[in-house]
Scaffold this motif. Structure first.
Motif, mmCIF file in Angstrom:
data_model
loop_
_atom_site.group_PDB
_atom_site.id
_atom_site.type_symbol
_atom_site.label_atom_id
_atom_site.label_comp_id
_atom_site.label_asym_id
_atom_site.label_seq_id
_atom_site.Cartn_x
_atom_site.Cartn_y
_atom_site.Cartn_z
ATOM 1 N N MET A 59 -18.127 8.753 26.217
ATOM 2 C CA MET A 59 -17.669 10.128 26.391
ATOM 3 C C MET A 59 -18.561 11.120 25.653
ATOM 4 S SD MET A 59 -15.365 11.681 28.147
ATOM 5 C CE MET A 59 -13.849 10.796 28.378
ATOM 6 N N LYS A 63 -20.138 14.182 27.795
ATOM 7 C CA LYS A 63 -19.831 15.596 27.532
ATOM 8 C C LYS A 63 -21.087 16.408 27.231
ATOM 9 C CE LYS A 63 -18.755 15.429 22.633
ATOM 10 N NZ LYS A 63 -17.771 15.566 21.594
ATOM 11 N N ILE A 92 -14.741 5.294 28.379
ATOM 12 C CA ILE A 92 -14.665 5.933 29.700
ATOM 13 C C ILE A 92 -13.884 5.055 30.673
ATOM 14 C CG2 ILE A 92 -16.031 6.613 31.729
ATOM 15 C CD1 ILE A 92 -18.172 7.621 29.811
ATOM 16 N N ILE A 101 -11.126 11.749 33.373
ATOM 17 C CA ILE A 101 -12.310 11.753 32.505
ATOM 18 C C ILE A 101 -12.756 13.191 32.258
ATOM 19 C CG2 ILE A 101 -14.769 11.152 32.371
ATOM 20 C CD1 ILE A 101 -14.014 8.593 34.009
ATOM 21 N N MET A 105 -12.826 15.197 28.768
ATOM 22 C CA MET A 105 -14.116 15.706 28.312
ATOM 23 C C MET A 105 -14.025 17.200 28.000
ATOM 24 S SD MET A 105 -17.676 15.624 30.336
ATOM 25 C CE MET A 105 -16.979 16.793 31.471
#
Length: 115
Positions: A59, A63, A92, A101, A105
């Motif tokens: 993640m 991001k 994830i 997701i 994020m």
């Protein structure tokens, strides 16, 4: 080496849009994003299952990459790819779908109000 199935400019196709297209066709691909550095997103059956942007993975890497609007992307078919080159990120993979997701994020990117 796996076959390139799509490539282009991140100014025209932002990473989130690209992922949504790949999701709609349930693609099994590796997406390479290049801007000032290079990152990778693994997509299986249209769902993001991993991301890497050294030194970050999961993640944290995703991001950082999703907001990119400059650079290029390359989408390669997973067929013929060594499984060791596919990134899988447990943080994830725990999400049921890409919408979850992206929501998580965005929550991570939101600034915490001063209190």
């Amino acid at each position: 080496m796996s076959k390139i199935i799509l490539s282009g400019d991140l100014g025209r196709f932002r990473p989130e849009m690209l992922i949504r297209i790949l999701e709609s066709i349930r693609a099994d691909v590796i997406v390479t994003l290049e801007s000032s550095t290079q990152g990778q997103i693994t997509v299986l059956q249209g769902k993001i299952v991993g991301a890497a942007l050294p030194p970050n993975k999961g993640m944290d890497a995703l991001k950082e990459m999703v907001p990119w609007s400059t650079g290029t992307f390359t989408v390669r078919d997973i067929a013929g790819t060594q499984t060791t080159s596919m990134v899988r990120s447990p943080d994830i993979m725990n999400y049921p779908d890409n919408a979850s997701i992206f929501r998580a994020m965005m929550a991570l990117r939101r600034p915490v109000p001063a209190g």
